[in-house]
Scaffold this motif. Structure first.
Motif, PDB file in Angstrom:
ATOM      1  N   ALA A 151      32.131  75.083  54.204  1.00  0.00           N
ATOM      2  CA  ALA A 151      33.400  75.781  53.972  1.00  0.00           C
ATOM      3  C   ALA A 151      34.314  75.498  55.160  1.00  0.00           C
ATOM      4  N   THR A 152      35.619  75.644  54.956  1.00  0.00           N
ATOM      5  CA  THR A 152      36.587  75.321  56.020  1.00  0.00           C
ATOM      6  C   THR A 152      37.544  76.497  56.173  1.00  0.00           C
ATOM      7  N   TRP A 153      37.386  77.242  57.223  1.00  0.00           N
ATOM      8  CA  TRP A 153      38.143  78.490  57.366  1.00  0.00           C
ATOM      9  C   TRP A 153      39.072  78.416  58.564  1.00  0.00           C
ATOM     10  N   MET A 154      40.353  78.310  58.280  1.00  0.00           N
ATOM     11  CA  MET A 154      41.380  78.242  59.315  1.00  0.00           C
ATOM     12  C   MET A 154      42.316  79.453  59.227  1.00  0.00           C
ATOM     13  N   THR A 155      42.761  79.785  58.005  1.00  0.00           N
ATOM     14  CA  THR A 155      43.878  80.712  57.814  1.00  0.00           C
ATOM     15  C   THR A 155      43.532  82.155  58.174  1.00  0.00           C
ATOM     16  N   GLU A 156      44.472  82.820  58.842  1.00  0.00           N
ATOM     17  CA  GLU A 156      44.319  84.246  59.147  1.00  0.00           C
ATOM     18  C   GLU A 156      45.498  85.016  58.553  1.00  0.00           C
ATOM     19  N   LYS A 158      48.148  86.463  59.486  1.00  0.00           N
ATOM     20  CA  LYS A 158      49.554  86.268  59.858  1.00  0.00           C
ATOM     21  C   LYS A 158      50.146  84.965  59.329  1.00  0.00           C
ATOM     22  N   GLY A 159      49.299  84.082  58.785  1.00  0.00           N
ATOM     23  CA  GLY A 159      49.859  82.898  58.149  1.00  0.00           C
ATOM     24  C   GLY A 159      49.082  81.622  58.408  1.00  0.00           C
ATOM     25  N   GLY A 160      49.084  80.769  57.384  1.00  0.00           N
ATOM     26  CA  GLY A 160      48.309  79.530  57.443  1.00  0.00           C
ATOM     27  C   GLY A 160      49.129  78.312  57.828  1.00  0.00           C
ATOM     28  N   SER A 161      50.449  78.352  57.627  1.00  0.00           N
ATOM     29  CA  SER A 161      51.246  77.155  57.918  1.00  0.00           C
ATOM     30  C   SER A 161      51.301  76.905  59.422  1.00  0.00           C
ATOM     31  N   ASP A 162      51.509  77.979  60.166  1.00  0.00           N
ATOM     32  CA  ASP A 162      51.647  77.861  61.624  1.00  0.00           C
ATOM     33  C   ASP A 162      50.344  78.321  62.288  1.00  0.00           C
ATOM     34  N   TYR A 185      41.279  85.230  56.688  1.00  0.00           N
ATOM     35  CA  TYR A 185      41.858  85.957  55.556  1.00  0.00           C
ATOM     36  C   TYR A 185      41.685  85.234  54.221  1.00  0.00           C
ATOM     37  N   PHE A 186      41.686  83.916  54.249  1.00  0.00           N
ATOM     38  CA  PHE A 186      41.440  83.131  53.034  1.00  0.00           C
ATOM     39  C   PHE A 186      40.232  82.249  53.311  1.00  0.00           C
ATOM     40  N   ALA A 187      39.070  82.664  52.868  1.00  0.00           N
ATOM     41  CA  ALA A 187      37.845  81.916  53.146  1.00  0.00           C
ATOM     42  C   ALA A 187      37.215  81.520  51.810  1.00  0.00           C
ATOM     43  N   SER A 188      37.503  80.280  51.371  1.00  0.00           N
ATOM     44  CA  SER A 188      36.954  79.815  50.089  1.00  0.00           C
ATOM     45  C   SER A 188      35.521  79.341  50.260  1.00  0.00           C
ATOM     46  N   ASN A 189      34.812  79.328  49.141  1.00  0.00           N
ATOM     47  CA  ASN A 189      33.373  79.018  49.119  1.00  0.00           C
ATOM     48  C   ASN A 189      32.639  79.936  50.102  1.00  0.00           C
ATOM     49  N   MET A 399      48.617  76.317  39.572  1.00  0.00           N
ATOM     50  CA  MET A 399      49.492  77.038  40.505  1.00  0.00           C
ATOM     51  C   MET A 399      49.022  76.968  41.959  1.00  0.00           C
ATOM     52  N   ILE A 400      47.729  76.821  42.168  1.00  0.00           N
ATOM     53  CA  ILE A 400      47.225  76.815  43.551  1.00  0.00           C
ATOM     54  C   ILE A 400      47.415  75.454  44.229  1.00  0.00           C
ATOM     55  N   LEU A 401      47.541  74.396  43.419  1.00  0.00           N
ATOM     56  CA  LEU A 401      47.424  73.044  43.991  1.00  0.00           C
ATOM     57  C   LEU A 401      48.492  72.734  45.040  1.00  0.00           C
ATOM     58  N   GLY A 406      47.865  73.420  52.703  1.00  0.00           N
ATOM     59  CA  GLY A 406      49.234  73.249  53.182  1.00  0.00           C
ATOM     60  C   GLY A 406      50.208  73.169  52.028  1.00  0.00           C
ATOM     61  N   THR A 407      51.226  74.031  52.072  1.00  0.00           N
ATOM     62  CA  THR A 407      52.212  74.080  50.985  1.00  0.00           C
ATOM     63  C   THR A 407      53.024  72.791  50.944  1.00  0.00           C
ATOM     64  N   ALA A 408      53.859  72.689  49.896  1.00  0.00           N
ATOM     65  CA  ALA A 408      54.740  71.517  49.780  1.00  0.00           C
ATOM     66  C   ALA A 408      55.636  71.403  51.018  1.00  0.00           C
ATOM     67  N   HIS A 409      56.113  72.557  51.518  1.00  0.00           N
ATOM     68  CA  HIS A 409      56.958  72.513  52.739  1.00  0.00           C
ATOM     69  C   HIS A 409      56.214  71.817  53.873  1.00  0.00           C
ATOM     70  N   ARG A 410      54.934  72.194  54.029  1.00  0.00           N
ATOM     71  CA  ARG A 410      54.118  71.639  55.121  1.00  0.00           C
ATOM     72  C   ARG A 410      53.975  70.129  54.955  1.00  0.00           C
TER      73      ARG A 410
HETATM   74  C1  LIG Z   1      43.029  80.847  46.526  1.00  0.00           C
HETATM   75  C2  LIG Z   1      43.235  80.424  47.944  1.00  0.00           C
HETATM   76  C3  LIG Z   1      42.183  79.895  48.669  1.00  0.00           C
HETATM   77  C4  LIG Z   1      42.354  79.519  49.998  1.00  0.00           C
HETATM   78  N1  LIG Z   1      41.289  79.048  50.705  1.00  0.00           N
HETATM   79  C5  LIG Z   1      41.432  78.773  52.019  1.00  0.00           C
HETATM   80  C6  LIG Z   1      40.322  78.356  52.808  1.00  0.00           C
HETATM   81  O1  LIG Z   1      39.208  78.228  52.328  1.00  0.00           O
HETATM   82  N2  LIG Z   1      40.511  78.119  54.126  1.00  0.00           N
HETATM   83  C7  LIG Z   1      41.739  78.264  54.717  1.00  0.00           C
HETATM   84  O2  LIG Z   1      41.844  78.034  55.905  1.00  0.00           O
HETATM   85  N3  LIG Z   1      42.814  78.655  53.992  1.00  0.00           N
HETATM   86  C8  LIG Z   1      42.686  78.904  52.665  1.00  0.00           C
HETATM   87  N4  LIG Z   1      43.784  79.306  51.931  1.00  0.00           N
HETATM   88  C9  LIG Z   1      45.034  79.527  52.618  1.00  0.00           C
HETATM   89  C10 LIG Z   1      46.092  78.484  52.350  1.00  0.00           C
HETATM   90  O3  LIG Z   1      45.766  77.289  53.010  1.00  0.00           O
HETATM   91  C11 LIG Z   1      47.418  79.095  52.796  1.00  0.00           C
HETATM   92  O4  LIG Z   1      47.767  80.070  51.831  1.00  0.00           O
HETATM   93  C12 LIG Z   1      48.525  78.087  52.953  1.00  0.00           C
HETATM   94  O5  LIG Z   1      48.240  77.173  53.981  1.00  0.00           O
HETATM   95  C13 LIG Z   1      49.865  78.778  53.292  1.00  0.00           C
HETATM   96  O6  LIG Z   1      49.710  79.739  54.294  1.00  0.00           O
HETATM   97  P1  LIG Z   1      50.200  81.228  54.042  1.00  0.00           P
HETATM   98  O7  LIG Z   1      49.731  81.663  52.694  1.00  0.00           O
HETATM   99  O8  LIG Z   1      49.759  82.056  55.156  1.00  0.00           O
HETATM  100  O9  LIG Z   1      51.767  81.146  54.001  1.00  0.00           O
HETATM  101  P2  LIG Z   1      52.737  81.159  55.270  1.00  0.00           P
HETATM  102  O10 LIG Z   1      52.245  80.204  56.299  1.00  0.00           O
HETATM  103  O11 LIG Z   1      52.961  82.566  55.684  1.00  0.00           O
HETATM  104  O12 LIG Z   1      54.057  80.592  54.631  1.00  0.00           O
HETATM  105  C14 LIG Z   1      54.855  81.349  53.723  1.00  0.00           C
HETATM  106  C15 LIG Z   1      55.919  80.423  53.151  1.00  0.00           C
HETATM  107  O13 LIG Z   1      56.752  79.948  54.203  1.00  0.00           O
HETATM  108  C16 LIG Z   1      56.820  78.539  54.151  1.00  0.00           C
HETATM  109  N5  LIG Z   1      57.008  77.987  55.482  1.00  0.00           N
HETATM  110  C17 LIG Z   1      56.275  78.196  56.586  1.00  0.00           C
HETATM  111  N6  LIG Z   1      56.746  77.488  57.614  1.00  0.00           N
HETATM  112  C18 LIG Z   1      57.815  76.814  57.170  1.00  0.00           C
HETATM  113  C19 LIG Z   1      58.734  75.889  57.740  1.00  0.00           C
HETATM  114  N7  LIG Z   1      58.656  75.496  59.021  1.00  0.00           N
HETATM  115  N8  LIG Z   1      59.717  75.388  56.971  1.00  0.00           N
HETATM  116  C20 LIG Z   1      59.809  75.724  55.673  1.00  0.00           C
HETATM  117  N9  LIG Z   1      58.970  76.583  55.071  1.00  0.00           N
HETATM  118  C21 LIG Z   1      57.980  77.119  55.792  1.00  0.00           C
HETATM  119  C22 LIG Z   1      55.485  78.120  53.556  1.00  0.00           C
HETATM  120  O14 LIG Z   1      55.517  76.797  53.057  1.00  0.00           O
HETATM  121  C23 LIG Z   1      55.316  79.176  52.483  1.00  0.00           C
HETATM  122  O15 LIG Z   1      56.062  78.835  51.355  1.00  0.00           O
HETATM  123  C24 LIG Z   1      43.624  79.661  50.598  1.00  0.00           C
HETATM  124  C25 LIG Z   1      44.703  80.176  49.859  1.00  0.00           C
HETATM  125  C26 LIG Z   1      44.522  80.554  48.563  1.00  0.00           C
HETATM  126  C27 LIG Z   1      45.693  81.131  47.806  1.00  0.00           C
END
Ligand SMILES: Cc1cc2nc3c(=O)[nH]c(=O)nc-3n(C[C@H](O)[C@H](O)[C@H](O)COP(=O)(O)OP(=O)(O)OC[C@H]3O[C@@H](n4cnc5c(N)ncnc54)[C@H](O)[C@@H]3O)c2cc1C
Length: 485
Positions: A151-156, A158-162, A185-189, A399-401, A406-410
């Motif tokens: 499993a790969t757990w990074m996100t907490e 306060k947010g996964g992008s930063d 906060y998001f820990a898959s598998n 919807m999750i893809l 990392g979101t499309a923004h990332r």
């Molecule tokens: C079902 C599910 C399973 C997951 N499993 C895992 C896992 O196993 N391990 C793990 O580590 N993570 C996991 N994640 C977390 C996932 O990787 C994060 O949800 C994702 O990276 C976005 O982080 P966030 O949700 O905290 O959004 P945030 O980082 O809070 O961002 C919110 C919004 O702001 C936008 N944003 C942020 N910064 C900028 C910028 N500079 N410019 C423009 N827009 C910006 C983002 O793109 C997003 O649209 C999972 C998420 C889901 C929903």
């Protein structure tokens, strides 16, 4: 147009991910999905989220993830086929993506446990000490019921992008190992036996360079739980991978690589998953198109099958073309990863080109899958939104893809960064040149160069259209290349 080769994953996949050494095995895997796996997958999806048994009857904390027994048979099937082990046996990631394509066609969520297992095994194999590898790696490479998952757990929270700002998990050095404390906060598998986890060693800087990658087993050496599960997430889809919240409290972990390499290792993990996400996105889009084709052939309106009406027929042609272009881009990213996956930092230009391709492919294919699943729903009319028919699920799954890994923004911003700092676009244009329309190529080259001259804020504000056009152009050109090959 004959749509025949678009109806099953293997007929469409063909040799796009290299010569298949054992076609019979892949055919049998596809057949297994059709006659057994699909029904299990549907049952798991419709019963909703798995549940968590926190205590046994003696009152001890066990944090067991509970699924129907058939789920485990479905999950283990991929490991039995060698989805992880074959990567190391053949020294190639392509077998993983081939099996993944077939898996994701039937259950995109189930491809996640395999992906994060590979994304655990690779850094362990590349960066783990010999003792660590000897202790843990063989478990991940098993092909029987005793196989361990990663499993790969990074996100907490306060947010996964930063990640640089938001990872608060602290690592304390204990001599031969480390103790991690924090919450993921998001820990898959989440039931996995091993995880790779981002944490910040005490005293490290409060930015992305302060992060380090650790290997974290589910159980301590004495058999006690190494961390606890706070709860599981109730999700709209991907129900065949349990996602939850993890509480790390002085949890035993081992450093992978060096502290200085930390951020690179985290990105390596993410990039393996981004390519898998691209492959899964194409597989899901193919599935949605196949479903829509079946329906449109038998549904009649205004005196003929709806697929015979010119407007819809045109849409089918465009979807099939888009599918092939998306596949060409995803496969290019997979091939590039196959070339560079053994590299360690500092990386060469081919690696930076791979990073750009991974961002383009993740961005483009996820969007294509979401749009295609929405379109397939519309083709079904009102039936499309009914939970009793498959296309409703494919829409939810899509919807999750564009969010995880990392979101499309990332993808857009990291893609810009690798062009700005590593000039990765130059390698991309060389790769496109042999079959690209020279005028169109010159135009997009000039647009990129002009864009990279803009002030930082303006670059970001105007990035989406440019990245979109670059992804489309790359996908179309790689499709032409694959056709002339
Ligand atoms: C079902 C599910 C399973 C997951 N499993 C895992 C896992 O196993 N391990 C793990 O580590 N993570 C996991 N994640 C977390 C996932 O990787 C994060 O949800 C994702 O990276 C976005 O982080 P966030 O949700 O905290 O959004 P945030 O980082 O809070 O961002 C919110 C919004 O702001 C936008 N944003 C942020 N910064 C900028 C910028 N500079 N410019 C423009 N827009 C910006 C983002 O793109 C997003 O649209 C999972 C998420 C889901 C929903």
């Amino acid at each position: 147009m004959s749509f025949k080769r678009f109806t099953t994953p293997l007929t469409f996949l063909g040799d796009k991910l290299g010569d298949i050494p054992d076609t019979a095995a892949l055919t049998a895997y596809e057949h297994w999905w059709a006659v057994q796996g699909q029904a299990v997958s549907e049952a798991v999806d419709s019963t909703g989220t798995p549940w968590l048994r926190m205590f046994n009857r003696a009152g001890s904390r066990i944090d067991e993830i509970c699924y129907p027994p058939d789920y485990w048979a479905m999950l283990r099937k991929g490991y039995r086929e060698g989805i992880i082990s074959s990567v190391f046996e053949q020294n190639s990631v392509l077998p993983f993506y081939r099996l993944g394509y077939i898996t994701a066609f039937h259950d995109p969520g189930l491809y996640c446990p395999y992906t994060v297992s590979l994304a655990t095994a690779v850094p362990l194999e590349k960066y783990g000490s010999e003792a660590l590898k000897a202790r843990f790696l063989p478990h991940l490479l098993r092909t029987d019921d005793e196989v361990w998952q990663g499993a790969t757990w990074m996100t907490e929270i306060k947010g996964g992008s930063d990640l640089g700002a938001n990872v608060e998990t602290i690592a304390r050095n204990q001599g031969d190992h480390w103790c991690l404390s924090g919450d993921k906060y998001f820990a898959s598998n989440i039931g996995a036996e091993l995880a790779v986890v981002a944490a910040r060693p005490e005293g490290a800087t409060q930015d992305v360079r302060g992060l380090t990658l650790f290997l974290l087993p589910r159980l301590k050496e004495n058999g006690e739980l190494n961390y606890t599960v706070r709860r599981l997430k109730d999700k709209i889809a991907t129900r065949s991978v349990p996602t939850g919240e993890v509480e790390l409290r002085d949890s035993e972990a081992w450093l992978l690589g060096t502290h200085e390499q930390g951020v690179y290792l985290i990105l390596e993990v993410l990039n393996i998953s981004r390519v898998a996400n691209s492959i899964a996105s194409v597989a899901l889009a193919q599935r949605a198109i196949a479903e829509a084709t079946d329906f449109a052939r038998q549904r009649r309106a205004f005196g003929k099958a709806i697929i015979e009406h010119p407007l819809l027929q045109q849409q089918f042609h465009e979807r099939h073309h888009g599918l092939q272009a998306a596949m060409a881009l995803a496969c290019k990213a997979a091939w590039m990863l196959d070339e560079v996956w053994r590299q360690t930092p500092p990386y060469n230009d081919r690696y930076h080109l791979f990073r750009l391709l991974a961002h383009l492919a993740k961005y483009w294919t996820a969007e294509f899958a979401a749009q295609t699943c929405k379109w397939a729903m519309e083709v079904h009319g009102g039936l499309g939104v009914l939970a009793e028919y498959p296309v409703e699920r494919w829409f939810r799954e899509s919807m999750i893809l564009s969010i995880w890994e990392g979101t499309a923004h990332r993808q857009i911003l990291d893609g810009l960064e690798v062009m700005q700092r590593k000039a990765a676009h130059k390698g991309l244009f060389e790769a496109l040149r042999p079959t690209a329309d020279p005028h169109a190529l010159a135009e997009i080259e000039a647009r990129i160069e002009r864009h990279l001259e803009l002030a930082e804020d303006e670059q970001e504000a105007r990035a989406e259209k440019l990245f979109h056009d670059l992804a489309r152009f790359s996908a179309e050109t790689f499709l032409t290349q694959s056709q002339v090959r």
